[in-house]
Structure formats: C-alpha cells, structure tokens
Design a protein around this motif. Structure first.
Motif, PDB file in Angstrom:
ATOM      1  N   GLY A 256      19.708 -15.339 -11.823  1.00 37.09           N
ATOM      2  CA  GLY A 256      21.191 -15.660 -11.771  1.00 37.09           C
ATOM      3  C   GLY A 256      21.822 -14.399 -12.547  1.00 37.09           C
ATOM      4  N   VAL A 257      20.855 -13.658 -12.898  1.00 35.21           N
ATOM      5  CA  VAL A 257      21.394 -12.454 -13.717  1.00 35.21           C
ATOM      6  C   VAL A 257      22.211 -11.727 -12.577  1.00 35.21           C
ATOM      7  N   TYR A 258      21.402 -11.352 -11.405  1.00 35.30           N
ATOM      8  CA  TYR A 258      21.926 -10.459 -10.298  1.00 35.30           C
ATOM      9  C   TYR A 258      22.479 -11.133  -9.154  1.00 35.30           C
ATOM     10  N   GLY A 259      22.194 -12.530  -8.971  1.00 39.01           N
ATOM     11  CA  GLY A 259      22.563 -13.150  -7.904  1.00 39.01           C
ATOM     12  C   GLY A 259      21.631 -13.327  -6.877  1.00 39.01           C
ATOM     13  N   TRP A 260      21.513 -14.318  -5.937  1.00 39.96           N
ATOM     14  CA  TRP A 260      20.595 -14.530  -5.060  1.00 39.96           C
ATOM     15  C   TRP A 260      20.534 -13.481  -3.811  1.00 39.96           C
ATOM     16  N   PRO A 261      21.859 -13.479  -3.480  1.00 43.68           N
ATOM     17  CA  PRO A 261      21.842 -12.381  -2.139  1.00 43.68           C
ATOM     18  C   PRO A 261      21.435 -10.956  -2.673  1.00 43.68           C
ATOM     19  N   ALA A 262      21.735 -10.370  -3.694  1.00 40.93           N
ATOM     20  CA  ALA A 262      21.362  -9.228  -4.141  1.00 40.93           C
ATOM     21  C   ALA A 262      19.785  -9.075  -4.459  1.00 40.93           C
ATOM     22  N   VAL A 263      19.158 -10.087  -4.934  1.00 39.82           N
ATOM     23  CA  VAL A 263      17.733 -10.173  -5.325  1.00 39.82           C
ATOM     24  C   VAL A 263      17.116 -10.228  -3.963  1.00 39.82           C
ATOM     25  N   ALA A 264      17.575 -11.103  -2.854  1.00 38.20           N
ATOM     26  CA  ALA A 264      16.981 -11.252  -1.741  1.00 38.20           C
ATOM     27  C   ALA A 264      16.923 -10.030  -0.996  1.00 38.20           C
ATOM     28  N   ILE A 265      18.121  -9.214  -0.853  1.00 34.68           N
ATOM     29  CA  ILE A 265      18.220  -7.726  -0.253  1.00 34.68           C
ATOM     30  C   ILE A 265      17.334  -6.827  -0.827  1.00 34.68           C
ATOM     31  N   ALA A 266      17.023  -6.772  -2.244  1.00 38.09           N
ATOM     32  CA  ALA A 266      16.368  -5.813  -2.819  1.00 38.09           C
ATOM     33  C   ALA A 266      14.881  -6.200  -2.614  1.00 38.09           C
ATOM     34  N   ALA A 267      14.547  -7.346  -2.598  1.00 39.11           N
ATOM     35  CA  ALA A 267      13.208  -7.682  -2.212  1.00 39.11           C
ATOM     36  C   ALA A 267      12.599  -7.514  -0.886  1.00 39.11           C
TER      37      ALA A 267
ATOM     38  N   GLY B  69      14.112  -5.155   0.925  1.00 40.35           N
ATOM     39  CA  GLY B  69      14.129  -3.737   1.011  1.00 40.35           C
ATOM     40  C   GLY B  69      12.742  -3.173   0.359  1.00 40.35           C
ATOM     41  N   ALA B  70      12.353  -3.745  -0.758  1.00 42.76           N
ATOM     42  CA  ALA B  70      11.196  -3.387  -1.285  1.00 42.76           C
ATOM     43  C   ALA B  70       9.830  -3.445  -0.394  1.00 42.76           C
ATOM     44  N   VAL B  71       9.836  -4.588   0.257  1.00 39.80           N
ATOM     45  CA  VAL B  71       8.763  -4.939   0.827  1.00 39.80           C
ATOM     46  C   VAL B  71       8.737  -3.687   2.287  1.00 39.80           C
ATOM     47  N   ALA B  72       9.720  -3.639   2.794  1.00 40.54           N
ATOM     48  CA  ALA B  72      10.050  -2.731   3.924  1.00 40.54           C
ATOM     49  C   ALA B  72       9.507  -1.024   3.495  1.00 40.54           C
ATOM     50  N   ALA B  73      10.058  -0.860   2.290  1.00 41.79           N
ATOM     51  CA  ALA B  73       9.718   0.467   1.744  1.00 41.79           C
ATOM     52  C   ALA B  73       8.233   0.577   1.486  1.00 41.79           C
ATOM     53  N   ALA B  74       7.530  -0.681   1.060  1.00 42.01           N
ATOM     54  CA  ALA B  74       6.186  -0.432   0.880  1.00 42.01           C
ATOM     55  C   ALA B  74       5.234  -0.358   2.079  1.00 42.01           C
TER      56      ALA B  74
ATOM     57  N   VAL C  35       3.825  -0.074  -7.433  1.00 44.64           N
ATOM     58  CA  VAL C  35       4.700  -0.592  -8.183  1.00 44.64           C
ATOM     59  C   VAL C  35       5.399  -2.118  -7.960  1.00 44.64           C
ATOM     60  N   LEU C  36       5.318  -2.385  -6.514  1.00 46.88           N
ATOM     61  CA  LEU C  36       5.515  -3.561  -5.778  1.00 46.88           C
ATOM     62  C   LEU C  36       4.343  -4.520  -6.430  1.00 46.88           C
ATOM     63  N   LEU C  37       3.085  -4.272  -6.286  1.00 44.88           N
ATOM     64  CA  LEU C  37       1.924  -5.162  -6.605  1.00 44.88           C
ATOM     65  C   LEU C  37       2.140  -5.560  -8.057  1.00 44.88           C
TER      66      LEU C  37
ATOM     67  N   MET D 108      11.273  -2.568 -12.035  1.00 46.42           N
ATOM     68  CA  MET D 108      12.251  -2.894 -11.074  1.00 46.42           C
ATOM     69  C   MET D 108      13.209  -1.726 -10.714  1.00 46.42           C
ATOM     70  N   ALA D 109      13.307  -0.871 -11.686  1.00 44.12           N
ATOM     71  CA  ALA D 109      14.300   0.565 -11.527  1.00 44.12           C
ATOM     72  C   ALA D 109      13.640   1.454 -10.519  1.00 44.12           C
ATOM     73  N   ILE D 110      12.409   1.531 -10.746  1.00 43.87           N
ATOM     74  CA  ILE D 110      11.570   2.609  -9.997  1.00 43.87           C
ATOM     75  C   ILE D 110      11.297   2.114  -8.620  1.00 43.87           C
ATOM     76  N   LEU D 111      11.413   0.670  -8.347  1.00 49.32           N
ATOM     77  CA  LEU D 111      11.245   0.142  -6.920  1.00 49.32           C
ATOM     78  C   LEU D 111      12.804   0.368  -6.397  1.00 49.32           C
ATOM     79  N   VAL D 112      13.621   0.093  -7.010  1.00 46.29           N
ATOM     80  CA  VAL D 112      15.165   0.211  -6.391  1.00 46.29           C
ATOM     81  C   VAL D 112      15.351   1.832  -6.063  1.00 46.29           C
ATOM     82  N   ALA D 113      14.874   2.760  -6.770  1.00 45.96           N
ATOM     83  CA  ALA D 113      14.957   4.034  -6.548  1.00 45.96           C
ATOM     84  C   ALA D 113      14.009   4.522  -5.427  1.00 45.96           C
ATOM     85  N   GLN D 114      12.961   4.008  -5.373  1.00 46.70           N
ATOM     86  CA  GLN D 114      11.732   4.086  -4.033  1.00 46.70           C
ATOM     87  C   GLN D 114      12.612   3.497  -2.940  1.00 46.70           C
ATOM     88  N   THR D 115      13.117   2.458  -2.902  1.00 52.25           N
ATOM     89  CA  THR D 115      13.495   1.714  -1.871  1.00 52.25           C
ATOM     90  C   THR D 115      14.671   2.510  -1.115  1.00 52.25           C
ATOM     91  N   VAL D 116      15.698   2.946  -2.003  1.00 51.85           N
ATOM     92  CA  VAL D 116      16.773   3.668  -1.423  1.00 51.85           C
ATOM     93  C   VAL D 116      16.626   4.868  -0.699  1.00 51.85           C
TER      94      VAL D 116
END
Length: 685
Positions: free
Chosen positions: A271-282, A284-289, A298-300, A329-337
C-alpha cells in the motif's frame, strides 16, 4: 576525479538533501517503546544489571541489545552534562537521522561498486530510498530500527565490494557488520543469514570458501557465544516479546482470540507504493536477474527477508521491520533500470524519471497518512520545541501520575517505556513485553495481539490470575488507556476495576485513566496460590461443545459461544438441554461460577451443572430468569470440587431464547497451578 564521479557525488548530495528535508516532516514521531531501552539503561547505571524492574529481576524485555548499551552511554552522558531527562530521546533521534544518512551513503557506494549499475539506475535507486516513507519516519525515532538498517547496508556493501582484490579486508568488515547486526536485534541473525546466504549461494567455489572461513565460521561462533550468555544470564531461550508477540502465531491452538491488524504486513507495505508499481518492479527485477548474475544475490536476500517479515509482522505504524529491506530494494531498482535499459540511455532516464515521480508522490501520500493515523502534524508545517508535541500523550500521563506516586514506587501500565522511565517507576507490564510472569503465563483466555497478551480490565466482581498478580505485588497505582477501558466496559471508563480493588482518581484527557488501590483486603492473593484462577470455559480452552444436543464444529465454537469470551450471546434451543461444553480431558479444580448477566424471553429456571470427565454431576445451582433487567450470578463452588464440563439446562421443553453475558467457570488448570507455585512465593500451608 572524473566527470562521472563528480556527477555521482552531486547526485548523492541531492539525495541526502531530499531525505533530510523529507524526514523533517516526522520529527514529532514517537513510540512508547523508545523508553524501554532507557529503563534498562537506568538500572545498568545503578549496577543492577539488565533488569526492567526489581520485582522480577533479570528479564529480557528488549530485542535490541546493542541499542540498550548505546542508550546507557547516552543516558550517562546526558547526566554528566546536566541535561534534562527528556534530552536522551532527542539524542536518539539524532543518532537515527545520522544512521539514515549513512544508509543512503552506503547504498550509493554499493550501487557504484556493482558493474551492472549505471547513472540512470543510480539516480532511480538513490531517490527511491531518499523518499521512502518508512526510512524517513523511523529516522526520527530513537528505536534501533534505522541503526539496524545501517548495519545491514554495511554488510551488503562489504559483500558487494569483496572479491575485487580487497577480499580479506572487506570480509573483515562484513564479519564486523554481521556481528553488530546480530547483536542489535534478537532476530538480526535471520537478516544476516539471508544476506550472507544469498551471496554465498551465488558465488563461485573459491569465493564460497573465503566467505565460509572468514565470515561464516567466526560469525556462528560469536553469535553462539552471545546467545549462550543470554540463556545463562536470563534463564530463557527467547526474550519476552517473542513469547508474547510471536509464539502465538506459530502455535496450534485454533480458537485463541487473536486481534490481528486489518491488513497483513506485506499488504500494508504494498500500500505504500501501490499494487501496480510493486508488480512492475517485481517483474522487472526477475527479468533483470535472468539477464545479470549480480542481481541474483540481491533478489534472493530480499525474497528471504520478505517471507520472514511477512510472517512475523509488527503493530507499529510505519512498517519498521521493512526498513532494513529498503536499501536492498533501492539497489534492486538501480540494477533493474540499468540491466533492462542498457544501451538505451533515453529510455533509462525516462524510467528513472517515472520512478522518481511515482516515489515522490507516494512519499506525500505516506506523510498524509502518518498525520491521519498518528494524529501528529508535520514538523515542517508547524515547527516547535514544546515537549508535548514530541511526546504526546505520554507526557501528560507522566505529569499526572507524578502527582500521585512517589519516584521509584510501583506502578502497572502496559505502555512500558516513556512513563516508567520518566517516573523511574517499578512498573509491571501486563502485556508481558517486559514481564516474565505475564509473558509465560499458561492461560489462553486473553487477547493475543502484535502488541502483547491483553486481558481486558472490567468491573466484574471476579479476579483472575492476570489481575491477581497486581494484588500479589502490592501495586498501588494502575494506569489504563481509556479506549481499552471503554471497549471492555460498555463504552465507559468505570469508577472501579478488578472487583473493586482499584478506584478511579483521575482521567488524563481522553487517553488514559489513573486508578489507585482501594481499601479492600487482598491478603488472600498473597497467601493462597489457588486464588490465581482463569476461565476454564473460555472458548480457547474448550475440547468440545454442543447446542441443544447437537455437536458444534470446533472452528465454530467462538462465534456460537461469544459469552464464553467476555461477550454477550443469545441461544435458542428446544428441549431441556440448552448447551454443554467440555473444558478439560481430566477433572480440574473449580472455585466459582460467574455470569455477568442472564435473561430469557419467558420465565424459566436455568440449571448449571459442573460434571466430571465421566459425566458425574459434581455441583449444581439453579437460577430463575425471565425477560426484563438481566441479573448477575456469582456462585462459590464448594472447596475441592473438580470437574471437566459445564451443562446448562432449562426447566421446560418449549423453544426458549436465553441471553448470556460473560459466563466464566473459574478454576485452576494443572498447568496454571504448577506455574503459580513455581513462580511465586507463599507462606507454608
């Protein structure tokens, strides 16, 4: 210094500035638990050891050993400087703010060490962390939350940096960070294991050997030595918060009464970030991994921590157990982008802009929710140095209680931090967070919550073990939150509590009420261990139940029998049998039968029978009831009576509607009897 290095430094400076400005909104944030560590600090400075009060002695009522040590130093320095007692909390805020900035700096260093993070990703990760509401909020609290997040970030930095020709030195830093994190929180080893395990599993064979020898083996030995000392010092494997706030979630008692949050912990975080944002980030992180191996540890690590935090949860606003996860999570966002947008710089910067804008918007939403839930205004909008802004409502309770209780006297208040610290009181915490007696009390007729075990205090003329302990310990002053009193007493703050043993002397605004011991003689609770009773017929203790001769499914017992958990309920049945409940497999001692109110839609005689395990009736009492004003019923059972079931029958055979409120079969189970005799001291028989 290259142009890229200069840009990175300017970016870090901007992120720190954004974080500091955003965190200033929450400078009025305060939770009562901040005072618990300082209560321990007071006793340490007196040479009394790690005790919460002298009543129970060595009791581990904290989860933050290093924080207790640091707060002892803060309190000692404050006294030496002649500062007011309240100053320790402001010093703690300053330490947390510095730790928050340090967490940003370490996260920046970790991102720049990773080969799969470029400038757009670095900007996205840093600004996501700088605007993270939970990190900013808890950076304004003197609890250990953000210092612990700093130590986890330091561990991540050391592991990210290892293997670059500086393995030995970085592994020594990783070991120091891992040990400190394991001592900072009792569950620190779980976070440490998640991080170290993730890097160990994704490393090559040679690197695994280095991590095992340099970090794993010494870490296990040091942590094992610390916990060995804890067990010897306190005499318990777990601390009291674990007994009261965690074990019930892992237990098998199906019908215990649990007051859970409206939303699960992970759902609150989403709820802090919203379902759509969390789903997109998750996604993206799996795809980046899948594309980049450095993303995988980081993801593990993050996945393991999320599973743990989601299972344990916490009651405080602001999701403090999620704060140590935010740097990862911040590191994961940086890696994913970076990984997903590599070679497409414009798209990468567009993605970064989207991350920053969305996180900034959600930061504003988080701050507005903070004001609504906590009832506190943003410090930036209304800056002040007045104490009541920082410590409300506890400062008013402290000042009011100080007029009625001498410094150092006994007190019972389940807000176990600020007020006991400021009063220097010998406090009894009936939630069990800082009391071994309550934490390990083998009774189930309470509310199990993420705050602790809670037994409502009412005006009922009966005293159970949770209340008898206060009388046993001669506690002269009792403070209760007004909302809890109203919920258990028909919407009002009663004039007396606990069978008339305590009487109201002052209401502190709309938040709390102060009671003092009345003149009623309570000697029996200091002389007779059998006076410590519980409701044997509470829904959490029942083995089986039936209505009108028909068996009730076990999971349906609580809603069908609300009057067995201090609520009201209406029953309708034809025939003589109204209901029957079995509360023990073998006969146990019974001392009293109590019904707060009973009425029927037509005149009828109700017969209450206590029966043994083989069905033999051991005690019978009858009551004529009818429509109109319900009557209260309190019947003493002859000494020595033992039973395992309660049957209630009616005099006629026509369908009858009966309303019951708070029915209790008071007595002492074998477990409770053994517990009382082992924990408390009584005169010889």
């Amino acid at each position: 210094m290259t142009i890229a290095d200069r840009r990175a430094r300017w970016l870090l400076a901007a992120a720190v500035g954004v974080f500091f400005l955003y965190a200033a909104n929450f400078l009025y944030f305060f939770v009562d638990d901040e005072g618990i560590s300082f209560v321990y600090a007071q006793h340490l400075l007196r040479g009394q050891g790690l005790i919460y009060n002298t009543i129970e002695g060595r009791v581990e009522g904290y989860s933050n050993f290093l924080d207790v040590m640091m707060n002892t130093a803060i309190l000692a320095a404050s006294r030496a400087a002649g500062w007011p007692k309240l100053s320790v909390f402001f010093t703690g805020k300053a330490v947390s703010l510095l730790a928050g900035i340090g967490t940003l700096v370490l996260s920046d260093a970790s991102m720049r060490r990773l080969r799969n993070v470029e400038a757009p990703g670095l900007a996205a990760g840093l600004l996501m962390l700088a605007t993270a509401g939970p990190l900013a909020l808890w950076s304004c609290s003197s609890l250990e939350t953000v210092p612990f997040a700093f130590l986890v970030s330091l561990l991540v930095f050391a592991l990210v940096s290892g293997g670059e020709g500086e393995s030995s030195r970085r592994d020594a830093l990783a070991l120091a960070a891992a040990v400190a994190a394991s001592l900072e929180r009792l569950d620190g080893p779980i976070y440490v294991a998640a991080v170290c395990g993730a890097w160990f599993l994704t490393a090559g064979r040679a690197r695994r050997g280095e991590l095992f020898r340099r970090v794993g083996v010494p870490l296990v030995l040091i942590v094992a030595a610390y916990h060995g000392w804890r067990v010897l010092y306190f005499g318990d494997w777990l601390n009291m918060p674990a007994y009261t706030k965690v074990l019930y979630k892992l237990g098998s008692a199906a019908n215990v009464i649990v007051k859970a949050p409206e939303q699960g912990y992970l759902r609150q975080f989403v709820g802090v970030y919203g379902w759509p944002a969390v789903a997109i980030a998750a996604a993206g992180a799996v795809a980046a991994a899948m594309k980049s191996p450095p993303v995988r540890p980081v993801l593990l690590a993050l996945a393991v921590m999320i599973v743990y935090v989601g299972r344990v949860g916490d009651w405080m606003f602001g999701l403090r157990f999620m704060v140590p996860l935010l740097p990862l999570m911040a590191i994961l966002v940086a890696q994913t982008v970076t990984v997903l947008c590599r070679g497409r710089e414009r798209i990468a910067w567009a993605a970064t802009l989207a991350v920053v804008c969305w996180c900034g918007y959600r930061a504003v939403v988080f701050e507005r929710r903070y004001e609504a839930v906590e009832g506190r205004v943003s410090w930036l909008r209304q800056p002040s140095l007045e104490a009541d802004r920082y410590f409300s409502p506890y400062d008013k309770v402290w000042r009011a209680a100080a007029l009625h209780i001498p410094r150092g006297s006994r007190l019972a208040y389940n807000q176990a931090g600020f007020v006991p610290f400021m009063l220097d009181a010998e406090n009894v915490d009936d939630l069990g967070i800082c009391s071994r007696f309550y934490a390990q009390l083998p009774t189930l007729g309470v509310f199990f919550t993420e705050v602790g075990r809670y037994a409502p205090l009412t005006t009922a003329p009966v005293v159970e073990a949770t209340e008898a302990y206060l009388l046993y310990q001669d506690v002269p002053l009792l403070i209760q939150r007004a909302d809890l009193l109203r919920s258990g007493n028909g919407g009002r703050v009663p004039a007396t509590l606990i069978g008339g043993y305590y009487e109201l002397i002052e209401s502190v605004g709309d938040t709390d009420a102060i009671y003092r011991r009345s003149g009623r003689d309570a000697a029996v609770y200091k002389q007779d261990p059998s006076a410590f009773t519980e409701n044997l017929a509470h829904v959490a203790r029942l083995r089986s139940a039936s209505l009108g001769g028909k068996s009730v499914a076990y999971r349906d017992i609580p809603p069908r029998f609300p009057f067995l958990r201090q609520r009201s309920g209406r029953l309708t049945a034809a025939g003589r049998g109204l209901f029957e409940v079995r509360f023990a497999d073998a006969d146990v001692g019974v001392s009293e039968l109590f019904v707060n109110a009973v009425s029927a839609d037509a005149p009828v005689t109700l017969t209450f029978e206590l029966a043994s395990s083989d069905g033999t009736v051991r005690f019978t009492t009858a009551r004529e009831v009818g429509p109109g004003a319900p009557g209260q019923m309190s019947v003493a059972v002859p000494p020595g009576t033992r039973a395992a079931a309660l049957r209630v029958t009616q005099s006629g055979t026509n369908p009858l509607s009966v309303e019951l409120d708070d029915l209790r079969v008071l007595g002492q189970s074998r477990e409770l009897a053994a517990y009382i005799r082992s924990r408390l001291t009584f005169p010889p028989d």
